[in-house]
Design an enzyme around this catalytic site. Structure first.
Site, short mmCIF file in Angstrom:
data_model
loop_
_atom_site.label_atom_id
_atom_site.label_comp_id
_atom_site.label_asym_id
_atom_site.label_seq_id
_atom_site.Cartn_x
_atom_site.Cartn_y
_atom_site.Cartn_z
CG ASN A 136 -2.04 1.05 1.02
OD1 ASN A 136 -2.22 1.92 1.85
ND2 ASN A 136 -2.75 1.00 -0.09
CG HIS A 147 2.81 6.13 1.81
ND1 HIS A 147 4.06 6.53 2.22
CD2 HIS A 147 2.32 5.33 2.80
CE1 HIS A 147 4.30 6.02 3.42
NE2 HIS A 147 3.28 5.28 3.79
CG HIS A 177 6.12 2.68 1.43
ND1 HIS A 177 4.78 2.99 1.47
CD2 HIS A 177 6.35 1.92 2.54
CE1 HIS A 177 4.22 2.42 2.53
NE2 HIS A 177 5.15 1.78 3.21
CD GLN A 201 15.68 9.64 10.18
OE1 GLN A 201 15.11 10.73 10.13
NE2 GLN A 201 16.97 9.49 9.97
CE LYS A 202 4.14 7.30 10.32
NZ LYS A 202 3.82 5.93 10.50
CD GLN A 256 9.93 -1.16 11.43
OE1 GLN A 256 8.96 -1.87 11.65
NE2 GLN A 256 10.05 -0.47 10.32
P1 AMP Z 1 5.49 -0.18 6.24
O1 AMP Z 1 5.01 -0.56 4.90
O2 AMP Z 1 4.56 0.68 7.01
O3 AMP Z 1 5.99 -1.38 7.03
O4 AMP Z 1 6.78 0.71 6.02
C1 AMP Z 1 7.86 0.25 5.26
C2 AMP Z 1 9.01 1.20 5.42
O5 AMP Z 1 8.62 2.50 4.97
C3 AMP Z 1 9.46 1.36 6.89
O6 AMP Z 1 10.88 1.43 6.92
C4 AMP Z 1 8.83 2.67 7.28
O7 AMP Z 1 9.53 3.34 8.32
C5 AMP Z 1 8.94 3.44 5.98
N1 AMP Z 1 7.97 4.54 5.96
C6 AMP Z 1 6.63 4.46 6.13
N2 AMP Z 1 6.07 5.69 6.12
C7 AMP Z 1 7.10 6.57 5.95
C8 AMP Z 1 7.17 7.99 5.87
N3 AMP Z 1 6.11 8.77 5.95
N4 AMP Z 1 8.40 8.55 5.69
C9 AMP Z 1 9.51 7.77 5.61
N5 AMP Z 1 9.50 6.43 5.68
C10 AMP Z 1 8.31 5.84 5.85
#
Ligand code: AMP
Length: 281
Positions: A32, A34, A37, A149-150, A154
Site C-alpha cells: 500500500n 505511498h 516508501h 525514521q517514521k 523500529q
Molecule cells: P510499512 O510498509 O509501514 O511497514 O513501512 C515500510 C518502510 O517504509 C518502513 O521502513 C517505514 O519506516 C517506511 N515509511 C513508512 N512511512 C514513511 C514515511 N512517511 N516517511 C519515511 N518512511 C516511511
C-alpha cells in the site's frame, strides 16, 4: 522490473547481480505504497545497482485485535508505483512461503529498547518485526537496507539487531515524508474518516509547537503534558507522549538532542510520529 513470489525465484533473479558483485539495496515494506516508501526506494537507487522491494504483510508483528486482516493489500497499484521509481525486483511472498514450511521454533527479541513506547502497547510486535526482517535479510542478502525514521523505534531495533548478530549489511535511515499539512504519510492514514483526516495533522503541529516551547526554555515535562492535553481535546486517545535521547535511552540532560514521540488513536486508527530536536546552545 520482475515480481517474485517465491524465495527460489528471488534467489534465481538475484544470481546474476550477485556473481557480478553488484550492490544490492533492499526496502522492506508491507505494501500500500505511498511517497514515504518511494523515497526509500529512491534513496536505494542512488547508492545501489539493484533494488529489491519486499511487499509482505507480516502476520506475526500484529497483535490480537490489530488490523492484520484489514491491512490494505494493493499489489497492482504498488507495482505501477515501483516500476515508475526504477525498482528492479518486487519480492511479494505469501504467508505460506515465509512461514509455512516448518514450524518456527526460533524467536528474536531485542531487549531494553523494545520495553517501552510502541513495545509497551504492542507486546510481541518488535519480536515479529525482528524475525521477519532477519528472514528477509537472509533471503535477499542485500548490501544496504533502507528504513524510515517514521518508525523510529523500529529503525533502532533493526540497527541493534544487525549489530548484535553481525548481519553483513549497512542500515540506512531515511527522514519522515509528510503530507503538505504535516501529517506523516502512512498506509494507515487511509483508515481515517474525512473528519479524522482533518484532525490528524494536529500531532505534527503540536510536535513543532513543543520544539518552539523547548527552545524558549519551557520545562520538558510541561511541554509533553501539553501535547497530551491538546491531543485529547481534539479527540485523540493518547497512547504515549514521550521524550528520549536519540539512542532511545531516557533523557539525562535537558539541553541535549532529543526525540519527541507520540502515539495516539483517532477512532480506531493508531497514528505514530516523532520529531528530532537539535538544541543549538
Ligand atoms: P510499512 O510498509 O509501514 O511497514 O513501512 C515500510 C518502510 O517504509 C518502513 O521502513 C517505514 O519506516 C517506511 N515509511 C513508512 N512511512 C514513511 C514515511 N512517511 N516517511 C519515511 N518512511 C516511511
Amino acid at each position: 522490473m520482475k515480481t517474485e513470489t517465491t524465495i527460489q525465484g528471488l534467489t534465481a533473479s538475484l544470481a546474476p547481480a550477485r556473481t557480478t558483485k553488484k550492490l544490492i539495496g533492499f526496502v522492506p515494506t508491507m505494501g500500500n505504497l505511498h511517497e514515504g516508501h518511494l523515497t526509500l526506494v529512491r534513496a536505494a537507487k542512488k547508492i545501489c545497482d539493484v533494488v529489491v522491494v519486499s511487499i509482505f504483510v507480516n502476520p506475526i508483528q500484529f497483535g490480537a485485535g490489530e488490523d492484520f486482516d484489514s491491512y490494505p493489500r494493493t499489489l497492482e497499484q504498488d507495482s505501477r508505483l515501483l516500476a515508475d521509481v526504477g525498482c528492479d525486483i518486487i519480492f511479494a511472498p505469501s504467508v505460506e512461503q515465509m512461514y509455512g514450511k516448518h514450524p518456527r521454533l526460533t524467536n528474536i527479541s531485542v531487549s531494553q529498547i523494545t520495553n517501552d513506547l510502541c513495545g509497551e502497547s504492542r507486546p510481541g510486535h518488535f519480536d515479529g518485526v525482528a524475525v521477519v526482517v532477519t528472514k528477509l535479510f537472509n533471503i535477499v542478502q542485500p548490501d544496504y537496507a533502507f528504513f524510515g525514521q517514521k518508525d523510529y523505534q523500529q529503525l533502532a531495533v533493526i540497527r541493534q539487531l544487525v549489530q548484535d548478530l553481525n548481519i553483513p549489511l549497512e542500515v540506512i535511515g531515511v527522514p519522515i515524508v509528510r503530507a503538505a499539512d504535516g501529517l506523516a504519510l502512512s498506509s494507515r492514514n487511509g483508515y481515517l474518516s474525512e473528519e479524522e483526516r482533518i484532525a490528524a495533522p494536529t500531532i505534527y503541529q503540536l510536535l513543532k509547537q513543543a520544539e518552539a516551547a523547548l527552545g524558549e526554555g519551557q520545562a520538558l515535562s510541561q511541554v509533553l503534558a501539553n501535547i497530551s492535553i491538546e491531543l485529547t481535546q481534539v479527540g485523540f486517545v493518547v497512547d504515549y507522549v514521550e521524550a528520549r535521547q536519540p539512542n532511545l535511552q531516557p533523557i539525562e540532560q535537558f539541553d541535549r538532542d532529543l526525540v519527541l514521540f507520540v502515539a495516539a488513536k483517532l477512532g480506531s486508527t493508531r497514528l505514530i510520529d516523532n520529531l528530532q530536536i537539535d538544541f543549538k546552545i
